[in-house]
Scaffold this motif. Sequence first.
Motif, PDB file in Angstrom:
ATOM      1  N   GLU A 429       0.834  -1.200   0.000  1.00 14.36           N
ATOM      2  CA  GLU A 429       0.000   0.000   0.000  1.00 14.36           C
ATOM      3  C   GLU A 429       0.868   1.249   0.000  1.00 14.36           C
ATOM      4  OE1 GLU A 429      -2.681  -0.064   3.249  1.00 14.36           O
ATOM      5  OE2 GLU A 429      -3.746  -1.860   2.580  1.00 14.36           O
ATOM      6  N   GLY A 430       0.445   2.254  -0.782  1.00 10.77           N
ATOM      7  CA  GLY A 430       1.198   3.500  -0.831  1.00 10.77           C
ATOM      8  C   GLY A 430       0.771   4.351  -2.013  1.00 10.77           C
ATOM      9  N   GLN A 431       1.331   5.553  -2.076  1.00 11.00           N
ATOM     10  CA  GLN A 431       1.021   6.475  -3.164  1.00 11.00           C
ATOM     11  C   GLN A 431       1.934   6.192  -4.355  1.00 11.00           C
ATOM     12  OE1 GLN A 431      -1.643   8.547  -2.913  1.00 11.00           O
ATOM     13  NE2 GLN A 431      -1.975   7.582  -0.921  1.00 11.00           N
ATOM     14  N   ARG A 432       3.022   6.946  -4.477  1.00 11.62           N
ATOM     15  CA  ARG A 432       3.944   6.725  -5.584  1.00 11.62           C
ATOM     16  C   ARG A 432       4.928   5.597  -5.250  1.00 11.62           C
ATOM     17  NH1 ARG A 432       6.571  12.479  -6.569  1.00 11.62           N
ATOM     18  NH2 ARG A 432       6.842  12.221  -4.301  1.00 11.62           N
ATOM     19  N   LYS A 433       5.215   4.769  -6.233  1.00 15.64           N
ATOM     20  CA  LYS A 433       6.178   3.682  -6.075  1.00 15.64           C
ATOM     21  C   LYS A 433       7.468   4.103  -6.791  1.00 15.64           C
ATOM     22  CE  LYS A 433       2.821   1.464  -4.142  1.00 15.64           C
ATOM     23  NZ  LYS A 433       2.277   0.194  -4.647  1.00 15.64           N
ATOM     24  N   ILE A 434       8.556   4.209  -6.022  1.00 15.91           N
ATOM     25  CA  ILE A 434       9.816   4.748  -6.523  1.00 15.91           C
ATOM     26  C   ILE A 434      10.925   3.716  -6.330  1.00 15.91           C
ATOM     27  CG2 ILE A 434      11.480   6.651  -6.319  1.00 15.91           C
ATOM     28  CD1 ILE A 434       9.194   8.215  -4.870  1.00 15.91           C
ATOM     29  N   ILE A 435      11.781   3.571  -7.335  1.00 18.43           N
ATOM     30  CA  ILE A 435      12.936   2.685  -7.216  1.00 18.43           C
ATOM     31  C   ILE A 435      14.215   3.491  -7.385  1.00 18.43           C
ATOM     32  CG2 ILE A 435      12.979   2.083  -9.686  1.00 18.43           C
ATOM     33  CD1 ILE A 435      13.957  -0.723  -8.827  1.00 18.43           C
ATOM     34  N   ILE A 436      15.245   3.124  -6.619  1.00 19.95           N
ATOM     35  CA  ILE A 436      16.586   3.672  -6.788  1.00 19.95           C
ATOM     36  C   ILE A 436      17.535   2.492  -6.962  1.00 19.95           C
ATOM     37  CG2 ILE A 436      16.757   3.908  -4.273  1.00 19.95           C
ATOM     38  CD1 ILE A 436      18.823   6.093  -4.718  1.00 19.95           C
ATOM     39  N   THR A 437      18.213   2.429  -8.114  1.00 19.25           N
ATOM     40  CA  THR A 437      19.030   1.251  -8.417  1.00 19.25           C
ATOM     41  C   THR A 437      20.127   1.563  -9.421  1.00 19.25           C
ATOM     42  OG1 THR A 437      18.955  -1.054  -9.193  1.00 19.25           O
ATOM     43  CG2 THR A 437      17.478   0.510 -10.281  1.00 19.25           C
ATOM     44  N   CYS A 462       6.720   0.781 -11.290  1.00 21.99           N
ATOM     45  CA  CYS A 462       7.141   2.001 -10.596  1.00 21.99           C
ATOM     46  C   CYS A 462       6.561   3.260 -11.245  1.00 21.99           C
ATOM     47  CB  CYS A 462       8.666   2.097 -10.573  1.00 21.99           C
ATOM     48  SG  CYS A 462       9.471   0.703  -9.758  1.00 21.99           S
ATOM     49  N   ASP A 463       6.325   4.252 -10.382  1.00 19.35           N
ATOM     50  CA  ASP A 463       5.872   5.559 -10.863  1.00 19.35           C
ATOM     51  C   ASP A 463       7.046   6.485 -11.143  1.00 19.35           C
ATOM     52  OD1 ASP A 463       2.993   5.064 -10.475  1.00 19.35           O
ATOM     53  OD2 ASP A 463       3.537   4.974  -8.351  1.00 19.35           O
ATOM     54  N   TYR A 464       8.208   6.141 -10.588  1.00 19.93           N
ATOM     55  CA  TYR A 464       9.385   6.994 -10.777  1.00 19.93           C
ATOM     56  C   TYR A 464      10.620   6.135 -10.593  1.00 19.93           C
ATOM     57  CZ  TYR A 464      12.029  11.402 -10.664  1.00 19.93           C
ATOM     58  OH  TYR A 464      12.871  12.451 -10.951  1.00 19.93           O
ATOM     59  N   ALA A 465      11.641   6.369 -11.435  1.00 15.70           N
ATOM     60  CA  ALA A 465      12.863   5.563 -11.390  1.00 15.70           C
ATOM     61  C   ALA A 465      14.080   6.464 -11.260  1.00 15.70           C
ATOM     62  CB  ALA A 465      12.978   4.700 -12.644  1.00 15.70           C
ATOM     63  N   ILE A 466      14.909   6.174 -10.268  1.00 15.11           N
ATOM     64  CA  ILE A 466      16.186   6.868 -10.100  1.00 15.11           C
ATOM     65  C   ILE A 466      17.290   5.862 -10.397  1.00 15.11           C
ATOM     66  CG2 ILE A 466      17.693   8.098  -8.501  1.00 15.11           C
ATOM     67  CD1 ILE A 466      15.211   8.940  -6.968  1.00 15.11           C
ATOM     68  N   LEU A 467      18.028   6.108 -11.467  1.00 17.75           N
ATOM     69  CA  LEU A 467      19.091   5.213 -11.894  1.00 17.75           C
ATOM     70  C   LEU A 467      20.427   5.790 -11.456  1.00 17.75           C
ATOM     71  CD1 LEU A 467      17.833   4.448 -15.526  1.00 17.75           C
ATOM     72  CD2 LEU A 467      17.122   3.419 -13.360  1.00 17.75           C
ATOM     73  N   VAL A 468      21.249   4.972 -10.822  1.00 17.52           N
ATOM     74  CA  VAL A 468      22.523   5.435 -10.269  1.00 17.52           C
ATOM     75  C   VAL A 468      23.661   5.071 -11.215  1.00 17.52           C
ATOM     76  CG1 VAL A 468      24.057   5.382  -8.281  1.00 17.52           C
ATOM     77  CG2 VAL A 468      21.596   5.107  -7.953  1.00 17.52           C
ATOM     78  N   GLY A 469      24.228   6.089 -11.858  1.00 19.27           N
ATOM     79  CA  GLY A 469      25.336   5.864 -12.793  1.00 19.27           C
ATOM     80  C   GLY A 469      24.851   5.881 -14.228  1.00 19.27           C
ATOM     81  N   LYS A 470      25.385   6.804 -15.028  1.00 15.60           N
ATOM     82  CA  LYS A 470      24.887   6.966 -16.397  1.00 15.60           C
ATOM     83  C   LYS A 470      25.208   5.769 -17.275  1.00 15.60           C
ATOM     84  CE  LYS A 470      25.048  10.064 -20.398  1.00 15.60           C
ATOM     85  NZ  LYS A 470      25.591  11.333 -20.948  1.00 15.60           N
ATOM     86  N   ASN A 471      26.471   5.349 -17.279  1.00  8.95           N
ATOM     87  CA  ASN A 471      26.886   4.290 -18.203  1.00  8.95           C
ATOM     88  C   ASN A 471      26.403   2.913 -17.774  1.00  8.95           C
ATOM     89  OD1 ASN A 471      28.263   6.084 -19.905  1.00  8.95           O
ATOM     90  ND2 ASN A 471      30.104   5.993 -18.635  1.00  8.95           N
ATOM     91  N   TYR A 491      15.220   9.810 -13.365  1.00  5.43           N
ATOM     92  CA  TYR A 491      16.334  10.675 -12.981  1.00  5.43           C
ATOM     93  C   TYR A 491      17.597   9.828 -12.956  1.00  5.43           C
ATOM     94  CZ  TYR A 491      19.355  13.834 -10.369  1.00  5.43           C
ATOM     95  OH  TYR A 491      20.416  14.640  -9.990  1.00  5.43           O
ATOM     96  N   VAL A 492      18.620  10.250 -13.697  1.00  2.00           N
ATOM     97  CA  VAL A 492      19.900   9.538 -13.729  1.00  2.00           C
ATOM     98  C   VAL A 492      20.874  10.274 -12.822  1.00  2.00           C
ATOM     99  CG1 VAL A 492      21.781   8.683 -15.149  1.00  2.00           C
ATOM    100  CG2 VAL A 492      19.451   8.748 -16.082  1.00  2.00           C
ATOM    101  N   ALA A 493      21.227   9.646 -11.711  1.00  2.00           N
ATOM    102  CA  ALA A 493      22.128  10.256 -10.730  1.00  2.00           C
ATOM    103  C   ALA A 493      23.574   9.909 -11.055  1.00  2.00           C
ATOM    104  CB  ALA A 493      21.777   9.767  -9.330  1.00  2.00           C
TER     105      ALA A 493
END
Length: 525
Positions: A429-437, A462-471, A491-493
Amino acid sequence: MENILFFAALAVILVYAFAKLRFELHMMQLNSYRNERYFNWLKTNLVITTRVLEAIALVITGVLILLAGATVATVAIILLFALLAYLLFIKKQKKPVVFTKRAQRLFALTFLLSIIAGGVYYILTGKALCTLWVGGFALLLSFAIIAIANVLIAPVEKAVNNWYYNDAKKILESRTDLIIIGITGSYGKTSTKHFLHRMLSEKYNVLMTPGSYNTTMGVIKTVREQLQATHQVFIVEMGAKQPNDIKEICDLVHPQIGILTAVGEQHLESFKTIQNVQKTKFELIDALPSGGLAVLNADYEFIANRPVSDRETALYSSDNEKVDYYLKDISYSARGSAFSVYHKGEKLAAFDTKLVGSYNLSNILAGYIVARHLEVPDSSVAFAIKKLEPVQHRLEVRVHSNGVTVIDDAFNSNPVGSKMALEVLKAIEGQRKIIITPGMIELGEKQEYYNTLLGEQIADSCDYAILVGKNITLPIMAGLKNKNYPDEKIYVAQNFKDAVNHLNGFTKAGDVLLYENDLPDTYEL
């Protein structure tokens, strides 16, 4: 004045030598002190910021020695190498270098070899300032020096290890009453170890290998330092980076019961093929005595298709009712999970747990089979299962004070685990589902394929994805694009710190955040 500057420069060079060689030791340690693995790592990490800056400093100081005189060159050495040392000292490490006795010996020899070049140069020329520069140049080649030191010290380490091995063997041979259980698998072994330990502790005095002590030396250390006469059961987690690693542990401990949690496409960089993974993991099952118990996860093709003879087998599954033990009546709620265990069509017991995720329930089932085999009452097992806590960083669910739910799966990323983690994220249960990987690593030639698949699964969950590392996350991005995932939801961090900073201004109460995988230090330079 020149003498004061020289000794100040010498002190700076020695401090930098400590920092630089500690870094090389750390990388060698993370590669299990194996030169072949260290060289494989160097193929993609030889030219890194530290080495580039070091080369620039050597060029600048070399030119100044030739053209500007001793005072200017010495000051430059002090300033530039102090800066390099500072940059190394402030670099944060997720898993810091551990100065074990082995590490101390290797570090001392590497340090000695590093200063030999400067010492020889000074003896031959008597030029003190140039000697400092030569010492700095030797440190530029520290990656080669530590590899040479590792070869030179190998006979000493072999002798030390043999002594420790034989000492641990004597201790175990004196404990003929001890029940020894081996656990291995491409994934799931650490969780299963903790779950089984909790269940068996209802009846027995149980010792398990702690933390990530799943190598031969880790097991030896546990036996020599922690095994007591009062222990009745010893649970041994067995990891492998190459064939015969598990056999070596089994030759030491001689397990009577073996649990094989998974055979999957993990560590393919070293194993190359799934068949090699299968053969290595089954070294545990093959080591069991005649009549020993083999607990095998039939949900994996390369476990189910491998015949086992002359041993009692217990095949288990999350949902396949054709095997010996399986799960049914699974339900999830805000409090966790409820499920029943069946054996060949007969319901044995029903359990409740705070844990979520089908692979957690699968690991609980493996532990239950062994607990039942060792005659732990179902009522005691039910109590233990109800009290189980998630293993740290393995699908660990927490609700923070700001109202954000965090699913921490940072230490458990693999093709099967990632998919299941996303299923939990989608169902909770929750509002936005976000992943950071940052995606998955050590998958060899299939790494791109599985990370692309991960991207497609993220798009569905997922509703939003944060990707760690461009390459490193390019395959994930490709999977997201395959599903027409909107750019504004990605978002690419640059690194993990950048990702966290982005989250701090983005998340709000009701959001559910999944941390999927955390790269080791060898991948973040």
